[in-house]
Scaffold this motif. Sequence first.
Motif, PDB file in Angstrom:
ATOM      1  N   MET A   1       0.829  -1.193   0.000  1.00  0.00           N
ATOM      2  CA  MET A   1       0.000   0.000   0.000  1.00  0.00           C
ATOM      3  C   MET A   1       0.872   1.256   0.000  1.00  0.00           C
ATOM      4  SD  MET A   1      -3.111  -1.290   0.174  1.00  0.00           S
ATOM      5  CE  MET A   1      -4.161   0.016   0.821  1.00  0.00           C
ATOM      6  N   LYS A   2       0.289   2.384  -0.341  1.00  0.00           N
ATOM      7  CA  LYS A   2       1.033   3.644  -0.375  1.00  0.00           C
ATOM      8  C   LYS A   2       1.549   4.039   1.002  1.00  0.00           C
ATOM      9  CE  LYS A   2      -1.285   5.613  -4.427  1.00  0.00           C
ATOM     10  NZ  LYS A   2      -2.132   6.728  -4.945  1.00  0.00           N
ATOM     11  N   ASN A   3       0.849   3.603   2.063  1.00  0.00           N
ATOM     12  CA  ASN A   3       1.284   3.950   3.414  1.00  0.00           C
ATOM     13  C   ASN A   3       2.349   3.007   3.961  1.00  0.00           C
ATOM     14  OD1 ASN A   3      -0.221   1.648   3.943  1.00  0.00           O
ATOM     15  ND2 ASN A   3      -1.879   2.720   5.002  1.00  0.00           N
TER      16      ASN A   3
ATOM     17  N   TYR B   1       2.431  -6.157   8.232  1.00  0.00           N
ATOM     18  CA  TYR B   1       2.073  -7.125   7.195  1.00  0.00           C
ATOM     19  C   TYR B   1       0.641  -7.572   7.454  1.00  0.00           C
ATOM     20  CZ  TYR B   1       7.035  -7.632   6.027  1.00  0.00           C
ATOM     21  OH  TYR B   1       8.323  -7.393   5.624  1.00  0.00           O
ATOM     22  N   LEU B   2      -0.157  -7.616   6.420  1.00  0.00           N
ATOM     23  CA  LEU B   2      -1.515  -8.140   6.527  1.00  0.00           C
ATOM     24  C   LEU B   2      -1.621  -9.369   5.637  1.00  0.00           C
ATOM     25  CD1 LEU B   2      -4.465  -7.937   7.503  1.00  0.00           C
ATOM     26  CD2 LEU B   2      -4.928  -6.487   5.515  1.00  0.00           C
ATOM     27  N   THR B   3      -1.869 -10.534   6.231  1.00  0.00           N
ATOM     28  CA  THR B   3      -2.051 -11.750   5.441  1.00  0.00           C
ATOM     29  C   THR B   3      -3.539 -12.065   5.369  1.00  0.00           C
ATOM     30  OG1 THR B   3      -1.798 -13.194   7.380  1.00  0.00           O
ATOM     31  CG2 THR B   3       0.193 -12.677   6.136  1.00  0.00           C
ATOM     32  N   ILE B   4      -3.988 -12.406   4.164  1.00  0.00           N
ATOM     33  CA  ILE B   4      -5.392 -12.744   3.927  1.00  0.00           C
ATOM     34  C   ILE B   4      -5.423 -14.114   3.263  1.00  0.00           C
ATOM     35  CG2 ILE B   4      -7.549 -12.021   2.851  1.00  0.00           C
ATOM     36  CD1 ILE B   4      -6.401  -9.186   2.712  1.00  0.00           C
ATOM     37  N   VAL B   5      -6.003 -15.081   3.941  1.00  0.00           N
ATOM     38  CA  VAL B   5      -5.988 -16.460   3.456  1.00  0.00           C
ATOM     39  C   VAL B   5      -7.410 -17.008   3.417  1.00  0.00           C
ATOM     40  CG1 VAL B   5      -5.082 -18.790   3.818  1.00  0.00           C
ATOM     41  CG2 VAL B   5      -3.702 -16.803   4.473  1.00  0.00           C
ATOM     42  N   GLY B   6      -7.806 -17.581   2.281  1.00  0.00           N
ATOM     43  CA  GLY B   6      -9.106 -18.229   2.214  1.00  0.00           C
ATOM     44  C   GLY B   6      -9.898 -17.903   0.970  1.00  0.00           C
TER      45      GLY B   6
ATOM     46  N   GLU C   1     -10.649  -8.451  -4.928  1.00  0.00           N
ATOM     47  CA  GLU C   1     -11.566  -8.088  -3.852  1.00  0.00           C
ATOM     48  C   GLU C   1     -10.805  -7.753  -2.579  1.00  0.00           C
ATOM     49  OE1 GLU C   1     -15.608  -9.810  -1.663  1.00  0.00           O
ATOM     50  OE2 GLU C   1     -14.266 -11.185  -2.715  1.00  0.00           O
ATOM     51  N   ALA C   2      -9.753  -8.511  -2.293  1.00  0.00           N
ATOM     52  CA  ALA C   2      -8.941  -8.260  -1.103  1.00  0.00           C
ATOM     53  C   ALA C   2      -8.319  -6.871  -1.164  1.00  0.00           C
ATOM     54  CB  ALA C   2      -7.855  -9.326  -0.975  1.00  0.00           C
ATOM     55  N   LYS C   3      -7.799  -6.533  -2.328  1.00  0.00           N
ATOM     56  CA  LYS C   3      -7.155  -5.225  -2.493  1.00  0.00           C
ATOM     57  C   LYS C   3      -8.152  -4.091  -2.268  1.00  0.00           C
ATOM     58  CE  LYS C   3      -3.549  -3.289  -5.419  1.00  0.00           C
ATOM     59  NZ  LYS C   3      -2.730  -3.515  -6.643  1.00  0.00           N
ATOM     60  N   LYS C   4      -9.377  -4.287  -2.752  1.00  0.00           N
ATOM     61  CA  LYS C   4     -10.427  -3.274  -2.587  1.00  0.00           C
ATOM     62  C   LYS C   4     -10.776  -3.082  -1.106  1.00  0.00           C
ATOM     63  CE  LYS C   4     -15.198  -2.289  -4.021  1.00  0.00           C
ATOM     64  NZ  LYS C   4     -16.364  -2.814  -4.791  1.00  0.00           N
ATOM     65  N   LEU C   5     -10.893  -4.198  -0.372  1.00  0.00           N
ATOM     66  CA  LEU C   5     -11.232  -4.125   1.048  1.00  0.00           C
ATOM     67  C   LEU C   5     -10.106  -3.505   1.871  1.00  0.00           C
ATOM     68  CD1 LEU C   5     -12.992  -7.580   1.581  1.00  0.00           C
ATOM     69  CD2 LEU C   5     -14.074  -5.324   1.555  1.00  0.00           C
TER      70      LEU C   5
ATOM     71  N   ASP D   1      -6.273   4.720   4.367  1.00  0.00           N
ATOM     72  CA  ASP D   1      -6.035   6.042   4.939  1.00  0.00           C
ATOM     73  C   ASP D   1      -5.356   5.977   6.302  1.00  0.00           C
ATOM     74  OD1 ASP D   1      -8.149   4.949   6.295  1.00  0.00           O
ATOM     75  OD2 ASP D   1      -9.376   6.772   6.306  1.00  0.00           O
ATOM     76  N   TRP D   2      -4.836   4.795   6.663  1.00  0.00           N
ATOM     77  CA  TRP D   2      -4.091   4.661   7.920  1.00  0.00           C
ATOM     78  C   TRP D   2      -2.776   5.407   7.764  1.00  0.00           C
ATOM     79  CZ3 TRP D   2      -2.014  -0.588  10.245  1.00  0.00           C
ATOM     80  CH2 TRP D   2      -1.648  -0.369  11.587  1.00  0.00           C
ATOM     81  N   GLU D   3      -2.590   6.427   8.556  1.00  0.00           N
ATOM     82  CA  GLU D   3      -1.439   7.308   8.404  1.00  0.00           C
ATOM     83  C   GLU D   3      -0.153   6.643   8.885  1.00  0.00           C
ATOM     84  OE1 GLU D   3       0.012  11.790   9.772  1.00  0.00           O
ATOM     85  OE2 GLU D   3      -2.045  11.103  10.162  1.00  0.00           O
ATOM     86  N   ALA D   4       0.892   6.726   8.060  1.00  0.00           N
ATOM     87  CA  ALA D   4       2.185   6.150   8.416  1.00  0.00           C
ATOM     88  C   ALA D   4       2.894   7.040   9.422  1.00  0.00           C
ATOM     89  CB  ALA D   4       3.046   5.988   7.168  1.00  0.00           C
TER      90      ALA D   4
END
Length: 317
Positions: A3-5, A175-180, A186-190, A197-200
């Motif tokens: 992500m950009k952040n 790191y965010l892992t998404i499994v299933g 769709e994952a990228k959209k969510l 917008d989570w500020e770094a």
Amino acid sequence: FTMKNGMTVIVVSNSKLPRVSFRLFMDRKPLNEGDQAGIADMLGGMLTEGTLQRTKAELDEEIDFMGANLSAYAGGASASGLSKYKEKLISLLAEVVREPSWPQESFDKLVNQSKSGIESSKDDPGSISSNLLSTVLYGKEHPYGQFMTTSSLENVSLQDVKGLYANWFSPVNSYLTIVGDIKKKEAKKLVKKYFGDWEATAVKEEMPEMPAQIEANEVHIVDRPSSVQSVVKIAHVIDLKPETSDHMAMRVMNQILGGGGTARLYKNLREDKGYTYGSYSRFSSSLYVGRFLATVEARNEVTDSSITEILMEIQNM
């Protein structure tokens, strides 16, 4: 993708079951808690005690309705459940990570519960042994050599916990892992919707030093006259990074020495000598400091013999 952040996202798509799991992990160095040992545990406990949008009871009700799981710890949080609730799951995960409400009464309750647990563990040989081992192996100044006590908890305030959160939780080191049952698109959209917008913010941390190797064998004893058996741990620190070529060799070695019911320690101390129900060994690799450990819980009268046999099997390897 990144992500950009700065948040790194890893998606593993698997539609065999209608389930999905989200796990957010903060890639941080071990914390030197010093006289505030337990502050990280308090941080992990407080994340699910309510958010700016929901009380703890409302949060629990949401999770129960979906038959899902939501948990948090000092290094992150996770949520899992049926894939039809995937958006709700990631939204709740984002809530507890980004918008904790920090109720003082919940903090006081967690501290009291932790103190009660510490008091009860004082009579548990396993807990006593683990605390002793970590202290003598790593030293009291190393993060791995520190453990929570009732007095160290007295030094931790809710404001301290909030300060630690502000320093640790940032997309820069996450790191965010998404499994299933979910596709990458769709994952990228969510992720963009709930974490985009989570500020770094900058993360301040120190690299822990490698503990000194023990020059000669040391024996440390806690005498408990009421115990009918001894908890024996034989250990030393190792410099074993996960990516080194020695890692696989260590796995094979440990499987032979003490990796299970067919290994030498088990066959010697249980099947041949009858000293114990089981004796095992294991090792941990780490970016910072690993360790090798051989253990046995043996009857008092064969404690010395058990130690002799373990040392012999190590020597034979």
